[in-house]
Enzyme design. Structure first.
Site, PDB file in Angstrom:
ATOM      1  N   GLY A  20     -34.671  29.443  29.524  1.00  0.00           N
ATOM      2  CA  GLY A  20     -35.302  29.722  28.247  1.00  0.00           C
ATOM      3  C   GLY A  20     -36.360  30.797  28.423  1.00  0.00           C
ATOM      4  N   LYS A  32     -42.236  22.623  30.084  1.00  0.00           N
ATOM      5  CA  LYS A  32     -42.283  21.731  31.243  1.00  0.00           C
ATOM      6  C   LYS A  32     -43.724  21.371  31.580  1.00  0.00           C
ATOM      7  CE  LYS A  32     -39.097  22.745  34.233  1.00  0.00           C
ATOM      8  NZ  LYS A  32     -38.556  23.624  35.290  1.00  0.00           N
ATOM      9  N   THR A  87     -37.030  21.374  28.111  1.00  0.00           N
ATOM     10  CA  THR A  87     -35.826  21.431  27.271  1.00  0.00           C
ATOM     11  C   THR A  87     -34.756  22.239  27.992  1.00  0.00           C
ATOM     12  OG1 THR A  87     -36.678  23.382  26.097  1.00  0.00           O
ATOM     13  CG2 THR A  87     -37.087  21.205  25.091  1.00  0.00           C
ATOM     14  N   ASN A  94     -32.051  24.427  27.834  1.00  0.00           N
ATOM     15  CA  ASN A  94     -31.482  25.315  26.818  1.00  0.00           C
ATOM     16  C   ASN A  94     -29.992  25.573  27.005  1.00  0.00           C
ATOM     17  OD1 ASN A  94     -34.362  25.592  26.908  1.00  0.00           O
ATOM     18  ND2 ASN A  94     -34.176  27.482  25.713  1.00  0.00           N
ATOM     19  N   GLU A 121     -32.300  23.424  22.160  1.00  0.00           N
ATOM     20  CA  GLU A 121     -33.189  22.941  23.224  1.00  0.00           C
ATOM     21  C   GLU A 121     -33.284  21.417  23.291  1.00  0.00           C
ATOM     22  OE1 GLU A 121     -36.771  25.019  24.009  1.00  0.00           O
ATOM     23  OE2 GLU A 121     -36.383  26.566  22.502  1.00  0.00           O
ATOM     24  N   HIS A 124     -34.966  11.280  30.352  1.00  0.00           N
ATOM     25  CA  HIS A 124     -34.767  10.729  31.689  1.00  0.00           C
ATOM     26  C   HIS A 124     -35.631  11.546  32.637  1.00  0.00           C
ATOM     27  CE1 HIS A 124     -32.507   8.834  34.997  1.00  0.00           C
ATOM     28  NE2 HIS A 124     -32.560  10.028  35.584  1.00  0.00           N
ATOM     29  N   TYR A 180     -30.646  24.013  36.269  1.00  0.00           N
ATOM     30  CA  TYR A 180     -30.134  25.243  35.676  1.00  0.00           C
ATOM     31  C   TYR A 180     -28.720  25.501  36.186  1.00  0.00           C
ATOM     32  CZ  TYR A 180     -34.855  26.473  34.107  1.00  0.00           C
ATOM     33  OH  TYR A 180     -36.070  26.487  33.482  1.00  0.00           O
ATOM     34  N   ARG A 185     -35.742  15.647  11.338  1.00  0.00           N
ATOM     35  CA  ARG A 185     -36.623  16.367  10.405  1.00  0.00           C
ATOM     36  C   ARG A 185     -36.405  17.871  10.508  1.00  0.00           C
ATOM     37  NH1 ARG A 185     -40.564  18.971  13.274  1.00  0.00           N
ATOM     38  NH2 ARG A 185     -40.911  18.194  15.390  1.00  0.00           N
ATOM     39  N   PHE A 196     -47.174  23.713  12.999  1.00  0.00           N
ATOM     40  CA  PHE A 196     -48.238  22.769  13.290  1.00  0.00           C
ATOM     41  C   PHE A 196     -49.558  23.499  13.435  1.00  0.00           C
ATOM     42  CE2 PHE A 196     -44.391  20.580  14.446  1.00  0.00           C
ATOM     43  CZ  PHE A 196     -44.606  19.330  13.910  1.00  0.00           C
TER      44      PHE A 196
HETATM   45  P1  ADP Z   1     -36.871  26.944  30.018  1.00  0.00           P
HETATM   46  O1  ADP Z   1     -37.764  27.787  29.129  1.00  0.00           O
HETATM   47  O2  ADP Z   1     -36.225  27.744  31.115  1.00  0.00           O
HETATM   48  O3  ADP Z   1     -35.863  26.163  29.214  1.00  0.00           O
HETATM   49  P2  ADP Z   1     -38.387  24.484  30.297  1.00  0.00           P
HETATM   50  O4  ADP Z   1     -39.862  24.440  30.544  1.00  0.00           O
HETATM   51  O5  ADP Z   1     -37.918  24.146  28.901  1.00  0.00           O
HETATM   52  O6  ADP Z   1     -37.852  25.915  30.751  1.00  0.00           O
HETATM   53  O7  ADP Z   1     -37.722  23.521  31.361  1.00  0.00           O
HETATM   54  C1  ADP Z   1     -36.343  23.262  31.243  1.00  0.00           C
HETATM   55  C2  ADP Z   1     -35.646  22.988  32.560  1.00  0.00           C
HETATM   56  O8  ADP Z   1     -36.227  21.857  33.203  1.00  0.00           O
HETATM   57  C3  ADP Z   1     -34.204  22.626  32.318  1.00  0.00           C
HETATM   58  O9  ADP Z   1     -33.368  23.776  32.267  1.00  0.00           O
HETATM   59  C4  ADP Z   1     -33.880  21.727  33.496  1.00  0.00           C
HETATM   60  O10 ADP Z   1     -33.374  22.497  34.584  1.00  0.00           O
HETATM   61  C5  ADP Z   1     -35.224  21.116  33.874  1.00  0.00           C
HETATM   62  N1  ADP Z   1     -35.414  19.720  33.460  1.00  0.00           N
HETATM   63  C6  ADP Z   1     -35.922  18.751  34.253  1.00  0.00           C
HETATM   64  N2  ADP Z   1     -35.993  17.570  33.630  1.00  0.00           N
HETATM   65  C7  ADP Z   1     -35.513  17.771  32.376  1.00  0.00           C
HETATM   66  C8  ADP Z   1     -35.328  16.902  31.244  1.00  0.00           C
HETATM   67  N3  ADP Z   1     -35.659  15.600  31.283  1.00  0.00           N
HETATM   68  N4  ADP Z   1     -34.802  17.442  30.098  1.00  0.00           N
HETATM   69  C9  ADP Z   1     -34.477  18.751  30.055  1.00  0.00           C
HETATM   70  N5  ADP Z   1     -34.630  19.622  31.086  1.00  0.00           N
HETATM   71  C10 ADP Z   1     -35.143  19.144  32.250  1.00  0.00           C
HETATM   72 MG    MG Z   2     -36.315  24.959  27.591  1.00  0.00          MG
END
Ligand code: ADP
Ligand code: MG
Length: 147
Positions: A14, A20, A26, A28, A78, A83, A90, A103, A108
């Protein structure tokens, strides 16, 4: 109510909005190839089930929204998998069965308000997915079908 719908692909990078860091990662998915199904569904927050490669099937709560980066022509997908994983995944294949809508997308007044709302969404998703009507989709073959 809404019919379940499916979307999947490899987990992509993303734009690092720090989700994170906020404790809300999330995974993506690319909207490429899904413009028809996405245009049929409003932006906002959804819940459902996520099948992640060979790891398992998990509850998820998901935001679908416009990505300003793409000049409002592409939506971001996203899902937050409910869990604790101790690592990133990735590139792994992720399949979603989307069963409910919580919703619409809203603005916000603060980051704190946004985070609080996302946690409310998570609780709604966690509870709803225990209801037989939504729980049954945990066995959907699409969640195990990794191409
Ligand atoms: P990005 O902007 O790259 O999506 P994020 O901060 O949204 O970065 O972190 C997403 C990444 O974190 C996911 O692609 C995955 O590899 C990892 N990840 C670890 N735990 C989870 C979780 N519970 N749900 C979703 N992604 C997770
Ligand atoms: Mg993400």
């Amino acid at each position: 109510p809404l019919e379940p719908w499916c979307i999947g692909g490899p987990v992509i990078k993303g734009f690092g909005r720090g989700s994170k860091v906020l404790g809300i990662p999330t995974a993506n998915l690319s909207p490429e190839g899904y413009s028809a199904i996405l245009s049929e569904h409003p932006t906002g927050v959804y819940f459902g089930w996520a099948g992640l490669s060979a790891r398992g099937v998990y509850k998820m709560v998901m935001s679908i929204g416009w990505n300003l980066y793409f000049n409002n022509t592409e939506k971001t997908i996203e899902p937050w998998l409910l869990h604790d994983f101790n690592e990133d995944f990735y590139g792994e294949e992720l399949h979603l069965v989307v069963v409910g809508y919580i919703r619409p997308e809203v603005n916000f007044p603060s980051l704190e308000a946004l985070i609080e709302k996302i946690h409310e969404d998570r609780k709604i998703a966690e509870r709803a997915l225990e209801l037989p009507h939504y729980l049954k989709y945990k066995d959907d073959p699409y969640l195990k079908k990794i191409s």
